[in-house]
Design a protein around this motif. Structure first.
Motif, PDB file in Angstrom:
ATOM      1  N   TRP A  29       0.828  -1.200   0.000  1.00  0.00           N
ATOM      2  CA  TRP A  29       0.000   0.000   0.000  1.00  0.00           C
ATOM      3  C   TRP A  29       0.866   1.256   0.000  1.00  0.00           C
ATOM      4  O   TRP A  29       0.552   2.238  -0.687  1.00  0.00           O
ATOM      5  CB  TRP A  29      -0.923   0.007   1.222  1.00  0.00           C
ATOM      6  CG  TRP A  29      -2.141  -0.839   1.122  1.00  0.00           C
ATOM      7  CD1 TRP A  29      -2.482  -1.891   1.921  1.00  0.00           C
ATOM      8  CD2 TRP A  29      -3.220  -0.705   0.185  1.00  0.00           C
ATOM      9  NE1 TRP A  29      -3.684  -2.430   1.538  1.00  0.00           N
ATOM     10  CE2 TRP A  29      -4.159  -1.715   0.477  1.00  0.00           C
ATOM     11  CE3 TRP A  29      -3.464   0.169  -0.869  1.00  0.00           C
ATOM     12  CZ2 TRP A  29      -5.337  -1.875  -0.251  1.00  0.00           C
ATOM     13  CZ3 TRP A  29      -4.644   0.008  -1.599  1.00  0.00           C
ATOM     14  CH2 TRP A  29      -5.567  -0.995  -1.302  1.00  0.00           C
ATOM     15  N   ARG A  32       2.055   2.010  -3.424  1.00  0.00           N
ATOM     16  CA  ARG A  32       0.950   2.505  -4.267  1.00  0.00           C
ATOM     17  C   ARG A  32       0.624   3.959  -3.935  1.00  0.00           C
ATOM     18  O   ARG A  32       0.383   4.772  -4.834  1.00  0.00           O
ATOM     19  CB  ARG A  32      -0.282   1.614  -4.063  1.00  0.00           C
ATOM     20  CG  ARG A  32      -1.489   2.053  -4.883  1.00  0.00           C
ATOM     21  CD  ARG A  32      -2.610   1.034  -4.799  1.00  0.00           C
ATOM     22  NE  ARG A  32      -3.844   1.545  -5.371  1.00  0.00           N
ATOM     23  CZ  ARG A  32      -4.993   0.876  -5.398  1.00  0.00           C
ATOM     24  NH1 ARG A  32      -5.043  -0.359  -4.885  1.00  0.00           N
ATOM     25  NH2 ARG A  32      -6.079   1.417  -5.918  1.00  0.00           N
ATOM     26  N   PRO A  40      -6.279   5.296  -1.491  1.00  0.00           N
ATOM     27  CA  PRO A  40      -7.482   4.808  -2.173  1.00  0.00           C
ATOM     28  C   PRO A  40      -8.563   4.391  -1.196  1.00  0.00           C
ATOM     29  O   PRO A  40      -8.267   3.984  -0.059  1.00  0.00           O
ATOM     30  CB  PRO A  40      -6.970   3.614  -2.982  1.00  0.00           C
ATOM     31  CG  PRO A  40      -5.762   3.149  -2.240  1.00  0.00           C
ATOM     32  CD  PRO A  40      -5.135   4.381  -1.645  1.00  0.00           C
ATOM     33  N   PRO A  41      -9.818   4.457  -1.610  1.00  0.00           N
ATOM     34  CA  PRO A  41     -10.922   4.049  -0.732  1.00  0.00           C
ATOM     35  C   PRO A  41     -10.796   2.607  -0.250  1.00  0.00           C
ATOM     36  O   PRO A  41     -11.227   2.284   0.859  1.00  0.00           O
ATOM     37  CB  PRO A  41     -12.158   4.219  -1.629  1.00  0.00           C
ATOM     38  CG  PRO A  41     -11.756   5.215  -2.665  1.00  0.00           C
ATOM     39  CD  PRO A  41     -10.293   4.989  -2.899  1.00  0.00           C
ATOM     40  N   GLU A  42     -10.185   1.740  -1.071  1.00  0.00           N
ATOM     41  CA  GLU A  42     -10.043   0.343  -0.674  1.00  0.00           C
ATOM     42  C   GLU A  42      -9.159   0.201   0.566  1.00  0.00           C
ATOM     43  O   GLU A  42      -9.372  -0.683   1.404  1.00  0.00           O
ATOM     44  CB  GLU A  42      -9.444  -0.495  -1.811  1.00  0.00           C
ATOM     45  CG  GLU A  42     -10.121  -0.307  -3.159  1.00  0.00           C
ATOM     46  CD  GLU A  42      -9.433   0.761  -3.988  1.00  0.00           C
ATOM     47  OE1 GLU A  42      -8.504   0.410  -4.754  1.00  0.00           O
ATOM     48  OE2 GLU A  42      -9.813   1.937  -3.860  1.00  0.00           O
ATOM     49  N   LEU A  43      -8.148   1.044   0.679  1.00  0.00           N
ATOM     50  CA  LEU A  43      -7.278   0.990   1.852  1.00  0.00           C
ATOM     51  C   LEU A  43      -8.034   1.440   3.087  1.00  0.00           C
ATOM     52  O   LEU A  43      -7.936   0.820   4.158  1.00  0.00           O
ATOM     53  CB  LEU A  43      -6.033   1.849   1.637  1.00  0.00           C
ATOM     54  CG  LEU A  43      -5.113   2.035   2.860  1.00  0.00           C
ATOM     55  CD1 LEU A  43      -4.679   0.692   3.433  1.00  0.00           C
ATOM     56  CD2 LEU A  43      -3.902   2.874   2.493  1.00  0.00           C
ATOM     57  N   ALA A  45     -11.170   1.246   3.580  1.00  0.00           N
ATOM     58  CA  ALA A  45     -12.116   0.179   3.898  1.00  0.00           C
ATOM     59  C   ALA A  45     -11.419  -0.983   4.606  1.00  0.00           C
ATOM     60  O   ALA A  45     -11.982  -1.590   5.528  1.00  0.00           O
ATOM     61  CB  ALA A  45     -12.799  -0.310   2.618  1.00  0.00           C
ATOM     62  N   GLU A  46     -10.189  -1.289   4.179  1.00  0.00           N
ATOM     63  CA  GLU A  46      -9.460  -2.381   4.815  1.00  0.00           C
ATOM     64  C   GLU A  46      -9.124  -2.047   6.264  1.00  0.00           C
ATOM     65  O   GLU A  46      -9.267  -2.894   7.159  1.00  0.00           O
ATOM     66  CB  GLU A  46      -8.179  -2.689   4.039  1.00  0.00           C
ATOM     67  CG  GLU A  46      -7.393  -3.853   4.620  1.00  0.00           C
ATOM     68  CD  GLU A  46      -6.220  -4.291   3.763  1.00  0.00           C
ATOM     69  OE1 GLU A  46      -5.362  -5.032   4.286  1.00  0.00           O
ATOM     70  OE2 GLU A  46      -6.155  -3.909   2.587  1.00  0.00           O
ATOM     71  N   LYS A  48     -10.752  -0.049   8.179  1.00  0.00           N
ATOM     72  CA  LYS A  48     -12.030  -0.100   8.899  1.00  0.00           C
ATOM     73  C   LYS A  48     -12.423  -1.537   9.196  1.00  0.00           C
ATOM     74  O   LYS A  48     -12.792  -1.870  10.338  1.00  0.00           O
ATOM     75  CB  LYS A  48     -13.116   0.584   8.065  1.00  0.00           C
ATOM     76  CG  LYS A  48     -14.522   0.422   8.641  1.00  0.00           C
ATOM     77  CD  LYS A  48     -15.577   0.944   7.675  1.00  0.00           C
ATOM     78  CE  LYS A  48     -16.973   0.587   8.180  1.00  0.00           C
ATOM     79  NZ  LYS A  48     -18.037   1.040   7.236  1.00  0.00           N
ATOM     80  N   ASP A  49     -12.364  -2.402   8.190  1.00  0.00           N
ATOM     81  CA  ASP A  49     -12.784  -3.793   8.361  1.00  0.00           C
ATOM     82  C   ASP A  49     -11.922  -4.525   9.385  1.00  0.00           C
ATOM     83  O   ASP A  49     -12.400  -5.427  10.082  1.00  0.00           O
ATOM     84  CB  ASP A  49     -12.740  -4.524   7.017  1.00  0.00           C
ATOM     85  CG  ASP A  49     -13.807  -4.023   6.043  1.00  0.00           C
ATOM     86  OD1 ASP A  49     -14.746  -3.351   6.494  1.00  0.00           O
ATOM     87  OD2 ASP A  49     -13.683  -4.289   4.828  1.00  0.00           O
TER      88      ASP A  49
END
Length: 392
Positions: A29, A32, A40-43, A45-46, A48-49
């Protein structure tokens, strides 16, 4: 004040999980983020999850209730990763402290709990172009019926572009000093507010920063935190005091990463038939780094514990810890870069990123000049002294 405890087995597993992620996916990450200049939003979200955005908040707010001094052990590990990753974890695990004690039940449900859950992003909004120590802020509000009308400018606001809400301090028109300050947890981008992206920074790439301009912006009074006159109490005591300790521990984590990189390189790099690690000058760099990191970490732990206990030395120790830790970080990262020689100056080496990210912590949550003022005032007035601190 009783301090909560943790299940040590579960806590050890959590630390192992974070350490493994930082060394593996976290580095991917980081690369990137450096390539794109964006988180990025995916990071998000990760993070958070995995539950890393709600580590420190109490269970009633949706958090995991990890005591502050133990949470710092986790932040230390996360801080070995990219600066923007650390910033997300650090800020989201901290802003609730300022908001929750002063929020109405409605604000708890609209802002605080969604922030802890990672569903809403809150930006701490204090610094102004010509003011930044707190009592000197000039962004103003005046009461008109059920609204406050806000005018002024804030800058260097981390997450100010992407934030859903602003944890902001202003002052009543015509007031001076602390008594006229007011805090809000208000929506970002209300009518009349201008958000200017100012994110092109030296380090901590990917974290957005904003200039915020307010021109006759109407802020519903329901978004006020606490009472009029409590603005700096919310901002400084509720957020900045523990956040300065957190920044100090993040400096330890980043310094440890720099030390790891330097040691690894010193074992691999061979000059004149001998690894750098066998050369006395390199050993001295590594030894000095070790001592500085250990000393700073000890002070930070003491600061965290006094904060947890509500001890009178907490404010001075918070500033002292931040002051010492960022000076340590500057020296350690410079020594580490020196071990790499010219190679460390190239972006393909992680030490280059670490070196840039480290510089931001010199002014994050207040410059060392401000920290020295806080510590000096406490020492001179007798609010804090080394005897009391050591005997605590």
């Amino acid at each position: 004040m009783a301090v909560a405890t943790v299940d040590e087995a579960e806590f050890a597993a959590l630390k192992a999980e974070i350490a493994a992620w930082v060394a593996g996916p976290g580095e991917e990450w980081a690369n990137r983020i450096e390539e794109t200049g964006d988180v990025p939003p995916e990071l998000f979200a990760e993070l958070k999850d995995r539950g890393w955005l709600s580590l420190a908040a109490p269970a009633e707010l949706g958090g995991r209730g990890i005591p502050f001094s133990r949470y710092l052990e986790l932040l230390e590990l996360i801080s070995k990763s990219h600066g923007s990753i650390r910033m997300l974890v650090h800020v989201i695990n901290g802003t609730w402290r300022a908001m929750a004690p002063y929020a109405t039940p409605e604000l708890l449900d609209e802002v605080v709990k969604p922030s802890v859950a990672g569903d809403k992003l809150v930006a701490f909004t204090l610094t102004e172009p010509d003011n930044g120590t707190g009592a000197d802020i000039t962004t103003s509000v005046r009461r008109e019926g059920d609204d406050y009308v806000m005018n002024g400018v804030k800058h260097l606001i981390t997450f100010g572009v992407k934030a859903d809400y602003l944890l902001i301090a202003a002052r009543l028109e015509g007031s001076t000093g602390n008594d006229g300050t007011v805090a809000f947890a208000m929506p970002n981008r209300l009518p009349g507010a201008e958000v200017i992206d100012d994110s092109d920074t030296m380090g901590v790439r990917g974290t957005d920063h904003a200039i915020l301009k307010f021109a006759e912006v109407r802020v519903p009074a329901k978004y006020r935190l606490g009472e009029e006159g409590q603005g700096l109490e919310v901002a400084l005591g509720g957020f900045l005091l523990p956040s300065r300790v957190s920044v100090a521990m993040s400096a330890v984590g980043l310094a440890e990463r720099a030390q790891e990189l330097a040691i690894e390189f010193s074992k691999e790099r061979v000059t004149f038939g001998k690894p750098l690690a066998q050369r006395q000058v390199i050993q001295f760099y590594i030894a000095e780094n070790f001592g500085r990191i250990a000393a700073a970490k000890s002070l930070i732990i003491q600061a965290a514990r006094t904060y947890e206990q509500g001890a009178p030395e907490a404010s001075a120790l918070s500033s002292a810890a931040k002051m010492i830790a960022v000076e340590m970080l500057a020296t350690v990262t410079d020594n580490a870069l020196q071990v790499f020689g010219g190679r460390g100056y190239w972006k393909k080496n992680a030490i280059e990123r670490v070196y840039r990210d480290a510089r931001a912590q010199r002014f994050e949550e207040g410059t060392n000049e401000i920290q020295k003022l806080v510590v000096a005032r406490a020492a001179i007035t007798g609010e804090a002294n080394t005897e009391g601190i050591l005997n605590w």
